[in-house]
Structures are given as structure tokens and as C-alpha cells.
Write a protein that holds these residues in place. Structure first.
Motif, PDB file in Angstrom:
ATOM      1  N   ARG A  88      17.596 -16.725  16.335  1.00 48.54           N
ATOM      2  CA  ARG A  88      17.803 -15.416  16.863  1.00 48.54           C
ATOM      3  C   ARG A  88      18.682 -15.080  18.181  1.00 48.54           C
ATOM      4  N   PHE A  89      18.571 -16.061  18.901  1.00 50.81           N
ATOM      5  CA  PHE A  89      19.227 -16.101  20.284  1.00 50.81           C
ATOM      6  C   PHE A  89      20.650 -16.919  20.461  1.00 50.81           C
ATOM      7  N   THR A  90      21.286 -17.634  19.298  1.00 50.08           N
ATOM      8  CA  THR A  90      22.484 -18.088  19.217  1.00 50.08           C
ATOM      9  C   THR A  90      23.134 -17.502  18.135  1.00 50.08           C
ATOM     10  N   ASP A  91      24.573 -17.824  18.032  1.00 52.38           N
ATOM     11  CA  ASP A  91      25.506 -17.126  17.295  1.00 52.38           C
ATOM     12  C   ASP A  91      26.100 -18.116  16.271  1.00 52.38           C
ATOM     13  N   ASN A  92      26.208 -17.740  14.938  1.00 53.47           N
ATOM     14  CA  ASN A  92      26.994 -18.530  13.997  1.00 53.47           C
ATOM     15  C   ASN A  92      26.713 -19.875  13.854  1.00 53.47           C
ATOM     16  N   LYS A  93      25.493 -20.095  13.726  1.00 54.34           N
ATOM     17  CA  LYS A  93      24.995 -21.711  13.739  1.00 54.34           C
ATOM     18  C   LYS A  93      23.962 -21.765  12.481  1.00 54.34           C
ATOM     19  N   SER A  94      24.259 -22.922  11.821  1.00 53.59           N
ATOM     20  CA  SER A  94      23.490 -23.072  10.683  1.00 53.59           C
ATOM     21  C   SER A  94      22.125 -24.020  11.086  1.00 53.59           C
ATOM     22  N   PRO A  95      20.995 -24.094  10.452  1.00 53.97           N
ATOM     23  CA  PRO A  95      19.862 -24.660  10.947  1.00 53.97           C
ATOM     24  C   PRO A  95      20.125 -26.017  11.066  1.00 53.97           C
ATOM     25  N   LEU A  96      20.935 -26.825  10.209  1.00 55.89           N
ATOM     26  CA  LEU A  96      21.102 -28.276  10.485  1.00 55.89           C
ATOM     27  C   LEU A  96      22.140 -28.349  11.820  1.00 55.89           C
ATOM     28  N   ASN A  97      23.036 -27.486  12.080  1.00 56.36           N
ATOM     29  CA  ASN A  97      23.728 -27.587  13.502  1.00 56.36           C
ATOM     30  C   ASN A  97      22.768 -27.360  14.667  1.00 56.36           C
ATOM     31  N   LEU A  98      21.775 -26.384  14.499  1.00 53.19           N
ATOM     32  CA  LEU A  98      20.752 -26.368  15.548  1.00 53.19           C
ATOM     33  C   LEU A  98      19.884 -27.643  15.640  1.00 53.19           C
ATOM     34  N   LEU A  99      19.660 -27.992  14.713  1.00 49.68           N
ATOM     35  CA  LEU A  99      18.733 -29.378  14.742  1.00 49.68           C
ATOM     36  C   LEU A  99      19.181 -30.432  15.342  1.00 49.68           C
ATOM     37  N   GLN A 100      20.614 -30.517  15.297  1.00 54.07           N
ATOM     38  CA  GLN A 100      21.487 -31.586  15.919  1.00 54.07           C
ATOM     39  C   GLN A 100      21.722 -31.138  17.289  1.00 54.07           C
ATOM     40  N   ASP A 101      21.757 -29.771  17.758  1.00 47.77           N
ATOM     41  CA  ASP A 101      21.805 -29.450  18.946  1.00 47.77           C
ATOM     42  C   ASP A 101      20.572 -29.693  19.772  1.00 47.77           C
ATOM     43  N   THR A 102      19.350 -29.845  19.267  1.00 49.48           N
ATOM     44  CA  THR A 102      18.203 -29.863  20.072  1.00 49.48           C
ATOM     45  C   THR A 102      18.082 -31.368  20.230  1.00 49.48           C
ATOM     46  N   LEU A 103      18.526 -32.157  19.641  1.00 43.32           N
ATOM     47  CA  LEU A 103      18.561 -33.629  19.477  1.00 43.32           C
ATOM     48  C   LEU A 103      19.501 -33.900  20.683  1.00 43.32           C
ATOM     49  N   GLU A 104      20.554 -33.435  20.915  1.00 44.97           N
ATOM     50  CA  GLU A 104      21.579 -33.526  21.937  1.00 44.97           C
ATOM     51  C   GLU A 104      20.922 -32.828  23.395  1.00 44.97           C
ATOM     52  N   TRP A 105      20.261 -31.932  23.023  1.00 46.33           N
ATOM     53  CA  TRP A 105      19.630 -31.454  24.429  1.00 46.33           C
ATOM     54  C   TRP A 105      18.302 -32.043  24.760  1.00 46.33           C
ATOM     55  N   SER A 106      18.078 -32.930  23.865  1.00 48.73           N
ATOM     56  CA  SER A 106      16.796 -33.936  24.176  1.00 48.73           C
ATOM     57  C   SER A 106      15.435 -33.068  24.319  1.00 48.73           C
ATOM     58  N   HIS A 107      15.560 -31.989  23.409  1.00 53.59           N
ATOM     59  CA  HIS A 107      14.238 -31.001  23.602  1.00 53.59           C
ATOM     60  C   HIS A 107      13.919 -30.377  22.332  1.00 53.59           C
ATOM     61  N   ILE A 108      12.905 -30.599  21.848  1.00 52.93           N
ATOM     62  CA  ILE A 108      12.416 -30.032  20.319  1.00 52.93           C
ATOM     63  C   ILE A 108      12.671 -28.370  20.250  1.00 52.93           C
ATOM     64  N   ALA A 109      11.899 -27.728  21.460  1.00 46.45           N
ATOM     65  CA  ALA A 109      11.931 -26.341  21.264  1.00 46.45           C
ATOM     66  C   ALA A 109      12.287 -25.858  22.811  1.00 46.45           C
ATOM     67  N   PRO A 110      13.721 -25.805  23.185  1.00 47.16           N
ATOM     68  CA  PRO A 110      13.685 -25.075  24.692  1.00 47.16           C
ATOM     69  C   PRO A 110      13.742 -23.709  24.618  1.00 47.16           C
ATOM     70  N   THR A 111      13.371 -22.892  23.507  1.00 49.93           N
ATOM     71  CA  THR A 111      13.197 -21.550  23.944  1.00 49.93           C
ATOM     72  C   THR A 111      11.679 -21.183  24.331  1.00 49.93           C
ATOM     73  N   THR A 112      11.062 -22.349  24.328  1.00 47.93           N
ATOM     74  CA  THR A 112       9.547 -22.064  24.837  1.00 47.93           C
ATOM     75  C   THR A 112       9.653 -22.431  26.418  1.00 47.93           C
ATOM     76  N   PRO A 113       8.614 -21.548  27.161  1.00 43.99           N
ATOM     77  CA  PRO A 113       7.905 -20.633  26.953  1.00 43.99           C
ATOM     78  C   PRO A 113       8.426 -19.141  26.781  1.00 43.99           C
ATOM     79  N   ASP A 114       9.860 -18.950  26.688  1.00 44.26           N
ATOM     80  CA  ASP A 114      10.449 -17.631  26.834  1.00 44.26           C
ATOM     81  C   ASP A 114      10.035 -16.688  25.767  1.00 44.26           C
ATOM     82  N   THR A 115      10.709 -17.134  24.693  1.00 42.43           N
ATOM     83  CA  THR A 115      10.455 -16.486  23.372  1.00 42.43           C
ATOM     84  C   THR A 115       9.607 -16.968  22.373  1.00 42.43           C
TER      85      THR A 115
END
Length: 487
Positions: A355-382
């Protein structure tokens, strides 16, 4: 079809190889590593959510410093935001905040009391006016320059190389994240094939649930579907992980009509959710009778609203709770099967990131969370979560061998290799009620295989004719958009 009929109509003989080889299900070692996702018994809801961001940054700062030095060396000083000086190139570390005009706000939702226009419901909350702000423990600074606003979201910890400009903004030249975490052990070498079965989004109880496909799935796991080769393959399934949304949150039309009636004028009233839980109980009882099952809760299931979702209580499973092979687990879920580590969620984190990023597939977002070292960075904001104030369980401290997410539109898989030799398989598990598809992960090779139980008898809902379909249309809309992008 003729050879299938020959097998089915073949009279059993003592020396017939078709009936002469009983298959024994393989076994595997298992360790539940999800203790950090258990909500503490002492629950404090009066603390501020800002503690989560403070703990998150303090725990990830040392890793960000190491990542910055690996990328940029020791040529640039690392400074706090309060020590920034104009036009002096340096490295700053903090947590991103994405300012979005279209982000849902409770203040805007109650604006109707002030005769203002209500905020429209949106699947995408991004716009060209979005901007990024970096925060540390003391202050914040607006970012500009070489950083993609569309691909970032609130809650990401990042290291930035740049300088403060004359207008008070920080001009970014480069940026880096913690990267894929270290992996304590490489994937083990197994002698034989063993499979872990993933299924998500059964959504039992919905008016368009394909019961035939569900029964075919159960028969397949129990070795009662297909020929001898299929039964031999099914015997190699050592564990089943049900990744959330097992019952529907979209009520049937009859259930809505009952809710609108006065309760004492209705006889034998029984909510459809109770029927859904009964169907789930029967399904799991059949699975647990022959294989170990891990049941993860999802946003549709009767668990707590805030992440991490706690295990579903066994009192809701009158039949399957008698089996020791049924294991109620948390969401997110972390375990180890035959020394192969698994980590994943039921999909709420990826849907919220979309919802809060643009033009990314679920697989790419899953890879991003691994590189960010965080499962759910949008907690607790949204994305709602428990108000932790001394710890942050969603930080990924060790790279798993299999990193999965449930309730997606379609099956996707990708194998990654980190800079330090980490090997991880990313898996998007499709929603079963949409695709009638499951995923098998081979513990020996970490390769993924999808198995479809689609039938021609599936009844698809018509949103224009049934108002009950509108309740959770957002997730389906997100998936349809991704599908059209691929086309």
C-alpha cells in the motif's frame, strides 16, 4: 484415461507390484524458535509506541555502522543529526519516516463531525508529493537527492552518505541497509528428499469456497489420491504449515440477514464463523492423523488483532486437539525442520508494504524486508502491533534458509545468495481459495514445487450481485493489479 481405468479396475493379486509396496511416511526433527513472538504475560498498553522505534534503531545501529564502513570505508565521519554542519560530507544513521498526504488518519476519519469531506478508501496511498524524513533519538531532517521515495516506507533503518544543504535538508548521495543477516549454518546435506507443504488462504466458510479442491488436498497429503507414484511422493511430506486465513472474514448473505434480525426472534441461531471453525477442525483432524501440522493464525482467524498473532486456542478444535501432531504457532513463525530454518508470516506485512510503496511485487517486497533485516517495518505506524518497549521481536538477526509469506495471488520463488555465502529461498505461498495451489519445499535442495488442485466446478463470486464480497475486496484488488502488471 484408458491406462488409469486399467489400474483402477485391476483385480488385486498377491504378487502385484502396485499393491505390494506400502509406503511409510518420513519423519523429521523439529524445533520451534518462535518464543520471541510470544506476547509477554505482563502486558502494558499504556506505554508509547515511540519506544519501539528507539529500540529498533539502537539494536540495528551497530549493524548499520558496519555496513556503512564496508561500503564507504573510514573516509567519512558518522555523525548524529544534531551535529550536522552545512556542506560537510558525512554519514548519518536513523529511521525513515514517509510523509504521505494520502495515508489514512483517524483524525481525517472523524472529520465528518466538522462538516468536512470523508477520506476515501484507497488501495495505494502513494503520490508525487510524498517526502522522506530521517529521525534519530533527538531530532529529524528532511531528505532530498539520490534516494527513491517510492520504494521506501516508514520504519526502515538506513545509513545515508551526503551533506546538509543550505535550505536545511540533507542531500543524499548514497544509502545502504544492514543487508542480508549472517547465517549461522549452511543448509544441511540430506540423503533423501523430504518435503514441507505450505498452504494458506483456505478461507473455509465463504460462499465460493471450493470444497472439492480442499478434500483433494487432504486426500493427497494422506496418501489417498493418485496412483502408486503419487502415494510414494506424498509419503515424503514430513510437515504441513498452514499459513493463516484458514476461515473467511467475508460473511455469507444468510449470516448478514441473521445479524440484522432481533436475536430473540431467531431460533437455532448459529453464526457462519462457527461452521467455518467446525470445518477447519475436521480438516485438521484428518491431516494431523497422518502428518505433523503447524497452524498459523491470520488476519481472518479468531486471534488477536495486533502482531504478533498468538496461537489459536485448542478449545476451538474439539476433534483435532486430541492429536499431538497439531501444533498451534504464532504469526510470524520461526522454526527449524531437520536443521533447515524457516521464517515467515501470513502475509499482513507484505500487503501493508504494498500500500505504501510503488511498483513492487510481493516477491521483491519479501526480499526487501530481508535486506532491511526487519519482518514488518510499517509496524506500528500502519500495521498494528503489541507496544513493545524493551525489545523488538520483528528484527531479523539471523538469515533463515527458507523465508516465506502466505496469502498471495500466485506462487513465486527465488533463491538468493548473500555476500557472505548466505543461501535463502524466498517463497510466496498463494491463497488456496483463489488458486487451489499449494507449495512443496524440498529440504534436501530447498527447491520449490507448486501443486494445483483446481477443478472445473469452482464457483466464482460476482461482486456486483453479492454485497458480502465487498468486505475484503482490497486484498483481491491488490493481487489483480499485480497480475495485470505481469501481463
Amino acid at each position: 484415461p484408458s491406462h488409469i481405468m486399467d489400474v483402477l479396475l485391476h483385480p488385486p493379486k498377491p504378487n502385484d507390484e502396485i499393491f505390494d509396496k506400502p509406503h511409510k511416511r518420513v519423519h523429521s526433527s523439529y524445533t520451534n524458535l518462535s518464543q520471541r513472538f510470544k506476547v509477554p504475560q505482563e502486558r502494558r498498553y499504556h506505554v508509547q509506541y515511540s519506544h519501539i522505534y528507539f529500540v529498533r534503531l539502537s539494536k540495528m545501529k551497530s549493524r548499520l555502522i558496519q555496513a556503512a564502513k564496508r561500503r564507504w570505508g573510514n573516509d567519512y565521519p558518522i555523525k548524529d543529526l544534531k551535529d550536522l554542519k552545512s556542506r560537510k560530507k558525512c554519514i548519518i544513521i536513523g529511521t525513515l519516516f514517509k510523509k504521505m498526504d494520502l495515508q489514512p488518519s483517524i483524525l481525517k476519519e472523524i472529520s465528518g463531525n466538522h462538516h468536512l469531506l470523508a477520506q476515501p478508501s484507497r488501495m495505494k496511498c502513494t503520490s508525487i508529493n510524498d517526502e522522506l524524513i530521517l529521525e534519530d533519538h533527538i531530532q529529524r531532517v528532511i531528505l532530498c537527492g539520490n534516494i527513491s521515495v517510492d520504494s521506501m516506507t516508514t520504519g526502515i533503518c538506513v545509513a545515508l552518505l551526503g551533506r546538509e544543504s543550505d535550505n536545511g535538508k540533507f542531500a543524499v548521495d548514497e544509502y545502504c541497509f544492514t543487508g542480508i543477516p549472517e547465517q549461522s549454518n549452511p543448509p544441511p546435506s540430506l540423503a533423501d528428499d523430504k518435503f514441507v507443504l505450505f498452504v494458506s488462504g483456505l478461507n473455509l466458510g465463504s460462499s465460493w469456497c471450493d470444497q472439492l479442491s480442499v478434500h483433494m488436498l487432504v486426500d493427497y497429503v494422506c496418501g489417498q489420491l493418485g496412483g502408486p507414484k503419487d502415494q510414494e511422493f506424498s509419503s515424503k511430506i514430513c510437515r504441513v504449515i498452514i499459513a493463516g486465513n484458514s476461515i473467511t472474514d467475508r460473511p455469507n448473505k444468510t449470516d448478514i440477514d441473521k445479524e440484522n434480525k432481533v436475536r430473540y426472534t431467531s431460533r437455532n441461531y448459529k453464526a457462519d464463523s462457527l461452521q467455518s471453525m467446525s470445518e477447519l477442525d475436521q480438516l485438521i483432524a484428518q491431516l494431523a492423523s497422518c502428518v505433523s501440522c503447524d497452524l498459523m493464525p491470520g488476519s481472518h482467524d479468531p486471534s488477536n488483532y495486533q502482531l504478533p498473532h498468538q496461537p489459536l486456542h485448542k478449545c476451538m478444535f474439539q476433534k483435532s486437539s486430541y492429536y499431538s501432531t497439531l501444533n498451534g504457532v504464532t504469526n510470524p513463525y520461526n522454526c527449524e525442520i531437520d536443521n533447515v530454518s524457516f521464517l515467515g508470516t501470513s502475509g499482513e506485512n507484505i500487503i501493508d508494504l504494498y500500500r505504501f510503496t510503488d511498483n513492487k511485487s510481493p516477491l521483491n517486497l519479501l526480499q526487501d524486508t530481508l535486506e532491511w533485516s526487519h519482518i514488518a517495518p510499517t509496524t506500528p505506524d500502519t500495521l498494528g502491533c503489541f507496544p513493545y518497549y524493551k525489545e523488538e521481536p520483528f528484527i531479523i538477526t539471523e538469515c533463515p534458509h527458507v523465508y516465506f509469506v502466505g496469502n498471495q495471488l500466485k506462487f513465486e520463488s527465488k533463491k538468493l545468495t548473500g555476500n557472505n555465502g548466505q543461501i535463502v529461498t524466498l517463497v510466496c505461498v498463494p491463497s488456496f481459495d483463489i488458486t487451489q495451489t499449494i507449495v512443496l519445499v524440498n529440504l534436501k535442495t530447498l527447491e520449490c514445487t507448486e501443486v494445483s488442485f483446481s477443478t472445473s466446478l469452482r464457483l466464482k463470486p460476482n461482486p456486483d450481485l453479492d454485497d458480502s464480497c465487498q468486505h475484503n475486496r482490497g486484498e483481491v484488488t491488490m493481487m489483480q493489479e499485480l497480475d495485470s502488471d505481469d501481463d
